[in-house]
Enzyme design. Structure first.
Site, PDB file in Angstrom:
ATOM      1  CB  SER A 108      15.289  32.721   0.141  1.00 18.18           C
ATOM      2  OG  SER A 108      14.114  31.160   0.395  1.00 18.18           O
ATOM      3  CD  GLU A 121      19.186  34.876 -10.186  1.00 11.16           C
ATOM      4  OE1 GLU A 121      18.085  35.121  -9.923  1.00 11.16           O
ATOM      5  OE2 GLU A 121      20.158  34.639  -9.718  1.00 11.16           O
ATOM      6  CE  LYS A 157      20.305  31.545  -1.598  1.00 13.40           C
ATOM      7  NZ  LYS A 157      19.555  31.266  -2.128  1.00 13.40           N
ATOM      8  CG  HIS A 198      38.601  27.732 -21.911  1.00 13.05           C
ATOM      9  ND1 HIS A 198      37.943  26.998 -22.616  1.00 13.05           N
ATOM     10  CD2 HIS A 198      39.462  28.669 -22.218  1.00 13.05           C
ATOM     11  CE1 HIS A 198      38.472  27.257 -23.756  1.00 13.05           C
ATOM     12  NE2 HIS A 198      39.691  28.161 -23.718  1.00 13.05           N
TER      13      HIS A 198
END
Length: 470
Positions: free
Chosen positions: A277, A290, A283, A156
């Site tokens: 970024s 992804e 970043k 979880h």
């Protein structure tokens, strides 16, 4: 007139029909497989007495030359060619004149395309297997380097029990090994040649479908000519394997996204396998991970698209089946892009073992060790669970971890909680106690690595075995 079906038509097709009907814009990638099948078919026609020796020699030479022209880009096609079969027959007739038209005897575009697509899929499935093996190899290398590196194991997405990072990485290896098993099992069913089925009824010419099948690397020829041209189970099943691979890559990608976040800080991605970024200079984005998540939706969509296309189709060939190729091409193309990128990301990531070790005992993740310790001393697990829960609640109130509780507090909770319980209140002790096969202890993980290493060696042999005689 280049069309293969123009005999009864007085005029050419409308432009709208021609644009809709054409598959030449995407099925020319099947040309090497179509030419391979054409050479096998020419030899069968020769054995049937439908081509003499000289004609066969000319035919095979022209097919080789045509293949070279296709590979070099010297053979140009257009919408007027309609599909790969029409284009290649035009090229053959341009080289041989009327002799080129003899090759069409005893076969149809229906059994040609079914054969070409099977050849393509079987050939590219081995490439998919090789890419999967490379990813498994990268995961195994990282697992081997972190056999005893503790990390929080989660359910979880909450701290549950300590595990080793090597064990967690190997948990991603197992589904990929199952994907390899699916590919091999799929290949056994896909190794059936439809060539010789004709349009749907076979042929009255004295052909030899079994000989053609053997020459093309198939195990057998179609048992039923109608099914031979109608069957696309092999394509749907390969898309299922591809979609399942995508799901497994998506799960791995999600974990990499979490691991590389500031909140986790377990890993740092190599600069070569991350992006930045356009506005925030600090970043480092896990774009490969992804995209692994994102591509999975596309792979599932391709499977769904083909299954819906096949649903309720009457036997045998229907033009709907023109829609079978692009989902297959797209899925295999995207996995060929994605897998090497994910492999590089995994192989080069830096693992922050100190961060993982520091977080491993947090969240009372050693609570199960207390319960098991009590069980080994004769306490029923039901009671041990309640006692351990009381220890956790007490520590939570005090804002301390389990190993910080005092002996007096332990004794106050239960007479069974003697100071000896501290033997299990360490991550190292918890991991060392996990020795059963498949568990997370370092010894068990090393055993997993040995088994996987043997399996990889066998899989490399299978992936390198050429099944399509191009």
């Amino acid at each position: 007139m280049t069309k293969l079906w123009g005999g009864r038509f007085a005029g050419g097709p409308a432009e709208a029909l021609e644009m809709l009907n054409a598959s030449i814009t995407f099925d020319m990638r099947l040309a090497p497989y179509d030419l391979l099948a054409s050479r096998a078919h020419a030899r069968v026609l020769h054995r049937a007495g439908l081509l003499d020796d000289a004609e066969l020699d000319k035919m095979l030479t022209a097919l080789t030359e045509l293949g070279e022209a296709v590979a070099s880009g010297g053979f140009e096609v257009s919408i007027a060619d309609e599909d790969v079969h029409t284009a290649l027959e035009r090229g053959l007739v341009e080289r041989l004149g009327p002799l080129g038209g003899k090759l069409r005897a005893g076969r149809s575009r229906n059994d040609q395309i079914a054969t070409d697509l099977r050849l393509y899929c079987r050939d590219h499935a081995r490439g998919l297997a090789a890419d999967l093996i490379d990813l498994i190899d990268a995961l195994v290398a990282q697992a081997g380097a972190h056999v005893d590196a503790p990390v929080p194991g989660m359910t979880h997405l909450q701290h549950a029990q300590p595990v080793t990072f090597g064990h967690q990485l190997l948990a991603h290896v197992q589904p990929l090994l199952r994907d390899l098993e699916r590919l091999r099992d799929w290949d056994r069913r896909a190794a059936v040649s439809p060539l010789g089925s004709g349009a749907l009824a076979g042929s009255s010419l004295p052909l030899d479908p079994a000989a053609v099948a053997a020459e093309l690397g198939f195990d057998s020829c179609a048992a039923n000519s109608m099914d031979g041209v109608a069957d696309r189970d092999f394509a749907a099943e390969l898309l299922f394997v591809a979609a399942t691979v995508g799901i497994h890559l998506s799960r791995l990608g999600e974990e990499v996204v979490l691991w590389s976040s500031s909140e986790f800080g377990w890993i740092e991605l190599d600069d070569a396998y991350a992006t930045g970024s356009s506005i925030m200079p600090q970043k480092k984005n896990p774009d490969i991970a992804e995209l692994a998540r994102g591509k999975s939706g596309r792979l599932v969509g391709n499977l769904t698209a083909l299954l819906v296309t096949l649903k309720s189709l009457p036997l045998t060939y229907n033009k709907d089946l023109q829609e079978d190729k692009e989902p297959v091409f797209d899925s295999l193309d995207n996995l060929a892009l994605l897998l090497p990128a994910v492999t590089g990301m995994i192989r080069t990531m830096k693992v922050n073992t100190d961060v993982m070790a520091d977080s491993a005992p947090r969240g009372f993740s050693l609570a199960t060790e207390i319960a098991d310790w009590l069980v080994r001393r004769g306490v029923p697990f039901r009671d041990a669970h309640e006692v351990t829960g009381a220890v956790v609640a007490h520590c939570g109130k005090l804002g301390i971890e389990l190993d910080e509780i005092s002996d007096s507090d332990l004794a106050g909770i239960s007479e069974h909680l003697t100071p000896q319980v501290r033997e299990v209140l360490s991550v190292e002790g918890a991991l060392a106690g996990r020795t059963t096969p498949g568990s997370t202890g370092p010894t068990a993980v090393r055993s997993q690595l040995a088994v996987v290493g043997t399996a990889l060696a066998e899989w490399r042999v299978w992936a390198d075995t050429k099944v399509v005689p191009l």
